[in-house]
Design a protein around this motif. Structure first.
Motif, PDB file in Angstrom:
ATOM      1  N   SER A  13      31.313   3.319  20.898  1.00  0.00           N
ATOM      2  CA  SER A  13      30.799   4.624  20.514  1.00  0.00           C
ATOM      3  C   SER A  13      30.449   4.526  19.035  1.00  0.00           C
ATOM      4  O   SER A  13      30.896   3.600  18.350  1.00  0.00           O
ATOM      5  CB  SER A  13      31.835   5.711  20.758  1.00  0.00           C
ATOM      6  OG  SER A  13      32.904   5.534  19.865  1.00  0.00           O
ATOM      7  N   GLU A  14      29.686   5.466  18.547  1.00  0.00           N
ATOM      8  CA  GLU A  14      29.245   5.350  17.157  1.00  0.00           C
ATOM      9  C   GLU A  14      30.401   5.477  16.180  1.00  0.00           C
ATOM     10  O   GLU A  14      30.342   4.980  15.071  1.00  0.00           O
ATOM     11  CB  GLU A  14      28.144   6.369  16.858  1.00  0.00           C
ATOM     12  CG  GLU A  14      26.792   5.853  17.336  1.00  0.00           C
ATOM     13  CD  GLU A  14      25.673   6.863  17.162  1.00  0.00           C
ATOM     14  OE1 GLU A  14      25.776   7.720  16.272  1.00  0.00           O
ATOM     15  OE2 GLU A  14      24.700   6.784  17.942  1.00  0.00           O
ATOM     16  N   GLU A  15      31.463   6.137  16.623  1.00  0.00           N
ATOM     17  CA  GLU A  15      32.628   6.257  15.738  1.00  0.00           C
ATOM     18  C   GLU A  15      33.481   4.997  15.799  1.00  0.00           C
ATOM     19  O   GLU A  15      34.032   4.556  14.805  1.00  0.00           O
ATOM     20  CB  GLU A  15      33.506   7.455  16.123  1.00  0.00           C
ATOM     21  CG  GLU A  15      32.880   8.811  15.856  1.00  0.00           C
ATOM     22  CD  GLU A  15      31.922   9.211  16.956  1.00  0.00           C
ATOM     23  OE1 GLU A  15      32.207   8.876  18.123  1.00  0.00           O
ATOM     24  OE2 GLU A  15      30.874   9.820  16.663  1.00  0.00           O
ATOM     25  N   ASN A  16      33.622   4.462  17.028  1.00  0.00           N
ATOM     26  CA  ASN A  16      34.488   3.298  17.189  1.00  0.00           C
ATOM     27  C   ASN A  16      33.659   2.082  17.548  1.00  0.00           C
ATOM     28  O   ASN A  16      33.404   1.802  18.704  1.00  0.00           O
ATOM     29  CB  ASN A  16      35.514   3.553  18.300  1.00  0.00           C
ATOM     30  CG  ASN A  16      36.389   4.739  17.969  1.00  0.00           C
ATOM     31  OD1 ASN A  16      36.887   4.861  16.861  1.00  0.00           O
ATOM     32  ND2 ASN A  16      36.547   5.625  18.928  1.00  0.00           N
ATOM     33  N   VAL A  17      33.237   1.384  16.514  1.00  0.00           N
ATOM     34  CA  VAL A  17      32.365   0.249  16.783  1.00  0.00           C
ATOM     35  C   VAL A  17      33.153  -1.061  16.847  1.00  0.00           C
ATOM     36  O   VAL A  17      32.586  -2.108  17.090  1.00  0.00           O
ATOM     37  CB  VAL A  17      31.254   0.105  15.717  1.00  0.00           C
ATOM     38  CG1 VAL A  17      30.327   1.292  15.764  1.00  0.00           C
ATOM     39  CG2 VAL A  17      31.837  -0.076  14.337  1.00  0.00           C
ATOM     40  N   GLU A  18      34.452  -0.986  16.622  1.00  0.00           N
ATOM     41  CA  GLU A  18      35.218  -2.227  16.507  1.00  0.00           C
ATOM     42  C   GLU A  18      35.650  -2.740  17.877  1.00  0.00           C
ATOM     43  O   GLU A  18      36.359  -2.052  18.600  1.00  0.00           O
ATOM     44  CB  GLU A  18      36.465  -1.995  15.641  1.00  0.00           C
ATOM     45  CG  GLU A  18      36.199  -1.455  14.248  1.00  0.00           C
ATOM     46  CD  GLU A  18      36.146   0.070  14.191  1.00  0.00           C
ATOM     47  OE1 GLU A  18      36.077   0.715  15.260  1.00  0.00           O
ATOM     48  OE2 GLU A  18      36.157   0.617  13.078  1.00  0.00           O
ATOM     49  N   PRO A  19      35.282  -3.951  18.215  1.00  0.00           N
ATOM     50  CA  PRO A  19      35.795  -4.540  19.456  1.00  0.00           C
ATOM     51  C   PRO A  19      37.298  -4.824  19.334  1.00  0.00           C
ATOM     52  O   PRO A  19      37.777  -5.139  18.232  1.00  0.00           O
ATOM     53  CB  PRO A  19      35.026  -5.859  19.588  1.00  0.00           C
ATOM     54  CG  PRO A  19      34.050  -5.904  18.489  1.00  0.00           C
ATOM     55  CD  PRO A  19      34.369  -4.853  17.509  1.00  0.00           C
TER      56      PRO A  19
END
Lengths: 690, 169
Positions: A335-341
């Motif tokens: 998501s644009e807020e949570n881009v971290e894999p």
């Protein structure tokens, strides 16, 4: 006027519309039936449906018929092209062009099929990455073809290892002596692939799952004394051992790998509530799937325990194993807020996130690698930002991602674009290498092949609604070295097989050519042979050095072919056999579903047909599926049916696998049944019914 | 029998199974096409073409679970292509406005909404349609359109903004 009112107006516009009769379900059955009469399946006469056809329907019917005929004609043109390709001789413009320019960022204007070629970008912080993602995340709405193949088949672990697939029973590098049993039919010799049924030469392991549980049964393979030793509920074992897995449902554990003293089970799970704590930062990732790699200690088959588990956020795609290292690929929508894999609950380092050269992005492919030699451990993790519709091919040295998009040009014509990204891997470490864009898409993993550092692939693309096929030879930096364009216009590629310097592929047309290509000069591939036969092969397998096996269809029925490839310029169909009333085989689309061994002279596969009955309540014709497992051999240039084993109950999604261990052939299915056949006389010596 | 099994049956050439699947979604399909295209005959055509295409290429669908999503992707692509031909032919969208069973005081508003709707991009039309007709959440729309959820949210509000804005002029 507020939003709600606007939406209501739009809603009410169609609310009272009558649905045209033509597209009502009962008439659709009829429409599909008409299509089938002209196409490949034998159609079942469905009576009475016409009675409902209204005046409107009749008025519009001509139009529909036209369409039906058009599709039928298209279907009728499917054929087999065995293309032997020779890749030498004349130097093409493209090669010269590549020699002149080392600038990989430039668009190759000489060849309009090439779009861009560049290396990977990374960002030093997630802040920058977020910004990039925000600006570049786009929809994949137009991605019709990519969507069809949305679930990546990482069918492709192959490579530097000899591409000579004469024997489907690979020589496992983990084992010293050559085993007297067969393992899963793999894309590349020496590279292990996971499957739902496996053997280690002594036991047969079967994995099956329902929504809330996943089971593994272990059977001792001993000819007529074969018996099921134990059954494990893997999901319960996991829930018991790990608190953080206790709330998961939808156990979708698809496949496994069997090593000497370990069994690895792979798949994904979905949470049944909103608290997923695979994120160590307390953030919720609601309903997101989590990939699971479960390692079982199997040193004692009657007491198998869970040794370890690893997680990756995202849905499990595929895995490959070579030299004791396991490589797993998962797909995660950010998501644009949570881009971290997230791997094992921790964010990945930002500099391990690589940006594919796509025009649009919507997800990550996350690679993880594990050392399975001793104590299982995570070795490396890398993420690739791309547009989420990926095919994957892994060779002995490299992993190739093929990302497909479908774009529209100014005139509204669709164009297939394929981004190839190349990653090296060694001892578990994954290294990004090169990228290249081509127009087109590949049919399956057998259409791409790495040999002597060259990558050869046959692709199909749509150009103004016409299919065009191209063969490419790319060098180790993915520069185009040679091409053959405009092969069999109006057809598409159905299957391909490369063996050393020769490639074969089948296209689909009215009469069905099998092309041979000579690839010995990478800069100048040459079509050297073309065989036209009725029907087409969906899967081809090198049987021995002079013979290639093909399974496909003719007139809608399953067809087996054996081709003499001694002279690639003059390929001959030595024998064929058609399985009447059999319409489908999983072996057509999944190479793991076929049991084939030239040395042992055995071919095994499941086929399905159907019988027509009448629905008790509604009175319409119903179709009931029936099927058999077939064992064939090839003797003195002829197919010989050794055994047909009717499968009593076929449920959809049932997988059946054949294998040999010592003197016996075992046919195991995910229902838990095992049938043991003696290889001497092809008699059934034992049947285990679950 | 659940849908996954039906999809698997249909993949095997089972027409009945296919029509059972279709039965659950055809009204949605038709209304989506009708809203986006605003033409009954074309909506009917794209739905039946979609059905044939889907049936023909069903074998290519790898995830049975995503059947509905998949068929809507085919449908929306067909709609998009159809719309492109409208622009080529300069079809006047006003002709298609039908204001049948509306209360008279609503007619102006309805015409305005339809006119502004017709001027939206295809993507915006689709998002608004999913929202308006089926009341899908941004998350669901995102899934159907293979878009990012936040992208859907911003596109939807932009589209609704355009509709309101045009009407306030």
């Amino acid at each position: 006027m507020d939003e709600k009112k606007v939406l209501n107006i739009i809603k009410s516009e169609t609310e009272n519309e009558n649905i045209p009769d033509k597209i009502k379900p009962e008439n659709i059955i009829n429409l599909l039936g008409e299509q089938h009469e002209d196409e490949r399946f034998v159609s079942v006469d469905i009576k009475d449906a016409n009675a409902v056809v209204s005046a409107i329907n009749n008025k519009k019917k001509n139009k529909v018929k036209k369409y039906v005929v058009a599709t039928a004609a298209l279907a009728a043109t499917i054929g087999i092209v065995l293309l032997g390709m020779k890749l030498f001789d004349k130097t093409s413009d493209i090669v010269n062009d590549n020699k002149l320019s080392n600038d990989k960022q430039t668009v190759d204007k000489q060849n309009t099929n090439v779009v861009v070629n560049s290396d990977f970008k990374t960002f030093s912080s997630y802040e920058e990455l977020k910004k990039f993602v925000k600006e570049n995340t786009k929809d994949m709405y137009d991605d019709y073809w990519a969507d069809l193949d949305e679930m990546p088949t990482m069918d492709m672990l192959e490579g530097d290892l000899p591409t000579n697939d004469t024997d489907s029973s690979y020589n496992d590098t983990d084992r010293n002596e050559s085993p007297d049993y067969s393992d899963t039919n793999v894309r590349t010799e020496g590279v292990l692939e996971a499957d739902c049924i496996k053997t280690d030469g002594e036991y047969i392991y079967t994995l099956y799952f329902s929504y809330d549980s996943v089971y593994m049964s272990v059977a001792k393979a001993a000819g007529e004394d074969t018996e099921i030793v134990k059954e494990y509920c893997i999901s319960d074992m996991l829930k018991e051992k790990y608190d953080d897995l206790s709330h998961f449902a939808d156990w979708n554990m698809k496949e496994m790998l069997v090593l000497e003293d370990k069994i690895i089970i792979l798949g994904d799970v979905f949470s049944q509530n909103e608290n997923i704590f695979f994120n160590n930062y307390g953030e919720k990732k609601v309903y997101d799937p989590v990939s699971l790699v479960v390692v079982l200690d199997a040193s004692d088959k009657t007491n198998i325990n869970i040794a370890d588990k690893f997680t990756v956020n995202g849905s499990y795609q595929e895995c490959r194993m070579t030299n004791g290292y396991l490589y797993v690929v998962s797909k995660d929508f950010y998501s644009e807020e949570n881009v971290e894999p997230i791997v094992d609950g921790d964010y990945m380092e930002c500099n391990e996130v690589y940006i594919c050269n796509c025009k649009t992005y919507n997800s990550y492919l996350v690679f993880t690698s594990y050392n399975m030699n001793e104590k299982p451990e995570l070795v490396d993790s890398k993420a690739v930002l791309n547009n989420g519709s990926i095919e994957m091919y892994v060779s002995g040295k490299n992993i190739y991602l093929l990302s497909n998009t479908y774009e529209y040009d100014d005139k509204g014509y669709g164009v297939n674009i394929m981004e190839i990204s190349k990653f090296g891997y060694e001892n578990g470490v994954i290294t990004p290498r090169n990228q290249r864009e081509l127009k087109g898409y590949i049919d399956d993993v057998f259409c791409i092949d790495e040999y002597n550092d060259y990558l050869r692939l046959v692709v199909t693309r749509f150009e103004q609604y016409t299919e065009i096929n191209t063969l490419y030879v790319l060098d180790s930096e993915l520069n185009i070295k040679g091409t053959i364009d405009d092969i069999a216009p109006g057809e598409r590629i159905y299957s391909a097989r490369f063996t050393g310097d020769i490639g074969y592929f089948v296209t689909f047309k009215q009469v069905d050519p099998l092309f041979s290509v000579d690839l010995s000069d990478p800069t100048n591939p040459q079509i050297i042979g073309e065989l036209k036969i009725p029907g087409f092969s969906e899967y081809m397998h090198i049987w021995d050095e002079n013979t290639m096996f093909g399974i496909g269809e003719e007139d809608g029925f399953i067809k087996l072919s054996m081709f003499d490839i001694t002279d690639p310029t003059n390929v001959i169909e030595k024998d064929k056999t058609i399985l009447e009333d059999m319409y489908h085989s999983s072996a057509l689309y999944n190479h793991k579903a076929i049991f084939i061994n030239g040395e042992k002279n055995v071919i095994g596969f499941m086929c399905e047909g159907y019988v027509v009955g009448t629905d008790q309540i509604y009175g319409y014709d119903t179709i009931k599926s029936v099927g058999s497992y077939y064992l064939y051999s090839y003797e003195d240039g002829k197919f010989v049916e050794k055994l047909e084993i009717p499968m009593e109950s076929i449920y959809y999604g049932m997988n059946v696998r054949g294998m040999y261990i010592g003197e016996y052939i075992y046919i195991a299915s995910t229902t838990g049944d095992i049938i043991v056949v003696s290889m001497d006389n092809y008699e059934i010596v034992k049947t285990i019914k679950k | 029998m659940n849908n996954v099994e039906l999809v698997k049956k249909a993949k095997n050439g089972d027409k009945i199974a296919f029509s059972q699947l279709y039965q659950e979604i055809y009204i949605e399909m038709y209304r989506y096409a009708l809203t986006v295209l605003n033409n009954k005959y074309d909506a009917e055509d794209v739905v039946s073409e979609t059905v044939l295409d889907a049936y023909r290429s069903l074998k290519l669908l790898k995830e049975e679970k995503s059947f509905k999503h998949w068929i809507f992707v085919i449908l929306s692509n067909k709609c998009k292509r159809k719309l492109a031909t409208y622009y080529e032919k300069n079809v006047s969208l006003d002709e298609e406005i039908n204001v049948v069973d509306s209360k008279s005081e609503d007619i102006d508003e309805r015409i305005m909404v339809k006119k502004s709707f017709a001027e939206l991009s295809f993507e915006e039309k689709s998002i608004v349609t999913y929202k308006a007709i089926y009341g899908y959440s941004s998350k669901e729309i995102a899934k159907y359109m293979n878009l990012n959820e936040n992208t859907v949210r911003s596109k939807l509000s932009r589209a609704l903004g355009k509709l309101k804005c045009k009407m306030e002029v």
